[in-house]
Design a protein around this motif. Structure first.
Motif, mmCIF file in Angstrom:
data_model
loop_
_atom_site.group_PDB
_atom_site.id
_atom_site.type_symbol
_atom_site.label_atom_id
_atom_site.label_comp_id
_atom_site.label_asym_id
_atom_site.label_seq_id
_atom_site.Cartn_x
_atom_site.Cartn_y
_atom_site.Cartn_z
ATOM 1 N N PHE A 21 0.820 -1.201 0.000
ATOM 2 C CA PHE A 21 0.000 0.000 0.000
ATOM 3 C C PHE A 21 0.857 1.256 0.000
ATOM 4 O O PHE A 21 1.816 1.365 0.770
ATOM 5 C CB PHE A 21 -0.904 0.044 1.232
ATOM 6 N N ASN A 22 0.497 2.207 -0.849
ATOM 7 C CA ASN A 22 1.093 3.531 -0.777
ATOM 8 C C ASN A 22 0.571 4.261 0.449
ATOM 9 O O ASN A 22 -0.515 3.971 0.950
ATOM 10 C CB ASN A 22 0.742 4.346 -2.034
ATOM 11 N N SER A 23 1.337 5.234 0.921
ATOM 12 C CA SER A 23 0.846 6.106 1.981
ATOM 13 C C SER A 23 -0.377 6.849 1.461
ATOM 14 O O SER A 23 -0.414 7.301 0.321
ATOM 15 C CB SER A 23 1.923 7.109 2.383
ATOM 16 N N GLY A 24 -1.424 6.930 2.284
ATOM 17 C CA GLY A 24 -2.653 7.579 1.863
ATOM 18 C C GLY A 24 -3.636 6.634 1.199
ATOM 19 O O GLY A 24 -4.655 7.080 0.664
ATOM 20 N N SER A 25 -3.364 5.333 1.248
ATOM 21 C CA SER A 25 -4.248 4.351 0.624
ATOM 22 C C SER A 25 -5.548 4.193 1.411
ATOM 23 O O SER A 25 -5.648 4.578 2.580
ATOM 24 C CB SER A 25 -3.557 2.996 0.523
ATOM 25 N N HIS A 26 -6.526 3.590 0.751
ATOM 26 C CA HIS A 26 -7.850 3.420 1.331
ATOM 27 C C HIS A 26 -8.328 1.991 1.116
ATOM 28 O O HIS A 26 -8.310 1.489 -0.007
ATOM 29 C CB HIS A 26 -8.832 4.397 0.664
ATOM 30 N N ILE A 27 -8.728 1.340 2.199
ATOM 31 C CA ILE A 27 -9.305 -0.007 2.152
ATOM 32 C C ILE A 27 -10.797 0.118 2.439
ATOM 33 O O ILE A 27 -11.193 0.795 3.392
ATOM 34 C CB ILE A 27 -8.662 -0.928 3.205
ATOM 35 N N GLU B 56 -4.896 -0.407 13.520
ATOM 36 C CA GLU B 56 -3.596 -1.059 13.304
ATOM 37 C C GLU B 56 -2.740 -0.310 12.289
ATOM 38 O O GLU B 56 -1.516 -0.237 12.419
ATOM 39 C CB GLU B 56 -3.821 -2.492 12.807
ATOM 40 N N PHE B 57 -3.378 0.259 11.244
ATOM 41 C CA PHE B 57 -2.636 0.884 10.153
ATOM 42 C C PHE B 57 -2.583 2.407 10.254
ATOM 43 O O PHE B 57 -2.135 3.073 9.325
ATOM 44 C CB PHE B 57 -3.266 0.507 8.804
ATOM 45 N N SER B 58 -3.038 2.965 11.356
ATOM 46 C CA SER B 58 -3.092 4.426 11.470
ATOM 47 C C SER B 58 -1.708 5.063 11.347
ATOM 48 O O SER B 58 -1.563 6.150 10.772
ATOM 49 C CB SER B 58 -3.733 4.832 12.793
ATOM 50 N N ASP B 59 -0.681 4.368 11.838
ATOM 51 C CA ASP B 59 0.666 4.932 11.767
ATOM 52 C C ASP B 59 1.272 4.823 10.367
ATOM 53 O O ASP B 59 2.310 5.422 10.090
ATOM 54 C CB ASP B 59 1.584 4.250 12.777
ATOM 55 N N LYS B 60 0.613 4.085 9.469
ATOM 56 C CA LYS B 60 1.087 3.941 8.093
ATOM 57 C C LYS B 60 0.329 4.855 7.129
ATOM 58 O O LYS B 60 0.542 4.803 5.924
ATOM 59 C CB LYS B 60 0.930 2.483 7.635
ATOM 60 N N GLY C 9 -13.355 9.007 -0.050
ATOM 61 C CA GLY C 9 -13.994 8.861 1.244
ATOM 62 C C GLY C 9 -13.050 8.933 2.430
ATOM 63 O O GLY C 9 -13.418 9.397 3.514
ATOM 64 N N HIS C 10 -11.800 8.485 2.232
ATOM 65 C CA HIS C 10 -10.845 8.493 3.343
ATOM 66 C C HIS C 10 -10.384 9.891 3.731
ATOM 67 O O HIS C 10 -9.698 10.055 4.751
ATOM 68 C CB HIS C 10 -9.643 7.623 2.993
ATOM 69 N N LYS C 11 -10.755 10.887 2.939
ATOM 70 C CA LYS C 11 -10.452 12.271 3.308
ATOM 71 C C LYS C 11 -11.350 12.740 4.453
ATOM 72 O O LYS C 11 -11.053 13.744 5.112
ATOM 73 C CB LYS C 11 -10.630 13.189 2.103
ATOM 74 N N PHE C 12 -12.454 12.028 4.651
ATOM 75 C CA PHE C 12 -13.447 12.439 5.643
ATOM 76 C C PHE C 12 -13.757 11.365 6.676
ATOM 77 O O PHE C 12 -14.303 11.668 7.737
ATOM 78 C CB PHE C 12 -14.755 12.824 4.926
ATOM 79 N N TYR C 13 -13.424 10.086 6.369
ATOM 80 C CA TYR C 13 -13.758 8.985 7.262
ATOM 81 C C TYR C 13 -12.561 8.062 7.445
ATOM 82 O O TYR C 13 -11.785 7.849 6.520
ATOM 83 C CB TYR C 13 -14.914 8.151 6.692
ATOM 84 N N ASN C 14 -12.461 7.482 8.635
ATOM 85 C CA ASN C 14 -11.511 6.403 8.877
ATOM 86 C C ASN C 14 -12.020 5.571 10.048
ATOM 87 O O ASN C 14 -12.444 6.109 11.071
ATOM 88 C CB ASN C 14 -10.110 6.930 9.185
ATOM 89 N N GLY C 15 -12.011 4.254 9.853
ATOM 90 C CA GLY C 15 -12.489 3.366 10.895
ATOM 91 C C GLY C 15 -13.979 3.444 11.117
ATOM 92 O O GLY C 15 -14.470 3.120 12.202
ATOM 93 N N GLN C 16 -14.725 3.822 10.081
ATOM 94 C CA GLN C 16 -16.162 4.030 10.228
ATOM 95 C C GLN C 16 -16.973 2.907 9.586
ATOM 96 O O GLN C 16 -16.583 2.341 8.566
ATOM 97 C CB GLN C 16 -16.570 5.364 9.610
#
Length: 231
Positions: A122-128, A166-170, A214-221
């Motif tokens: 994954f590149n930095s700034g990726s979205h799953i 888990e991936f917040s630091d990446k 979407g990851h610009k506004f949400y994470n872990g949601q």
């Protein structure tokens, strides 16, 4: 800027339409499914933007196979959509161990293991994105016959929250979309004659936009995406 997105369950339904939509937007899609023929048809439609990879995501070697492909082609990815799923509509008292295992492996275990195996690409700034269901959304209406399916989708949503931590630091984000009823082949097989309020092409447009932004506004949601409260 073109992004590279991996999509599972890309040969039919929502995964197929999302692959097409992202390709039309100029992005590169690594389309994964068991059906080599259907993936090749997708490739024929979008030869410059679709890379087919035929495999069963529940195989123990699936993560290694995808990782080897990415490594051999020096590819880093910007998004992963865990779309593949299986639904067995059967009363809870009649669900067999095999029914449990099949739904658990496809709907929950495969996304977990593939994410683990692919995280270094994954590149930095990726979205799953995990494609869950309103059946797995806490507090939603539940329907007979969907107990095991809903349980595995609920687990997928919680897994999403854990991966985001888990991936917040990446600088890798992870969100879950809990979809209501969409007029897919899987839904029609489970509920013959049903008429869902949303077509695959419509939800594919939403998912495509969400994986890109979407990851610009949400994470872990865990986000409900429904016109009502279907499972």
């Amino acid at each position: 800027m073109s992004k590279r997105i991996v999509i599972t369950g890309a040969s039919r339904g929502i995964g197929n339409e999302t692959s097409k939509r992202l390709a039309e937007l100029g992005h590169q899609v690594i389309a994964i499914s068991r059906s080599k023929d259907l993936l090749n048809q997708l490739k024929d439609e979008y030869p410059s933007n679709i890379e087919p990879l035929a495999l069963d995501i529940t195989d123990s070697s699936a993560g290694e196979t995808i990782s080897q492909y990415l490594s051999d082609n020096s590819v880093k990815i910007d998004g992963l959509i865990h779309n593949a799923g299986v639904l067995i509509n059967k009363p809870f008292s009649e669900q067999t161990r095999s029914d449990w295992q099949k739904q658990f492996e496809v709907n929950l275990m495969a996304p977990a293991l593939l994410t683990k195996d692919l995280h270094e690409f994954f590149n930095s700034g990726s979205h799953i994105i995990t494609i869950s269901s309103m059946g797995g959304y806490q507090g939603s209406s539940k329907f007979p016959g969907l107990s095991v399916y809903s349980a595995t989708k609920g687990g997928l949503s919680i897994l999403t929250e854990c991966i985001a931590t888990e991936f917040s630091d990446k600088n890798i984000s992870c969100n879950s979309l809990c979809l209501g009823a969409v007029q897919t082949e899987m839904l029609e097989q489970a509920f013959p004659g049903i008429e869902a309020p949303v077509e695959p092409e419509e939800i594919a447009e939403y998912i495509s936009e969400f994986i890109l932004n979407g990851h610009k506004f949400y994470n872990g949601q865990i986000l409900p995406v429904t016109l009502g409260d279907p499972g």
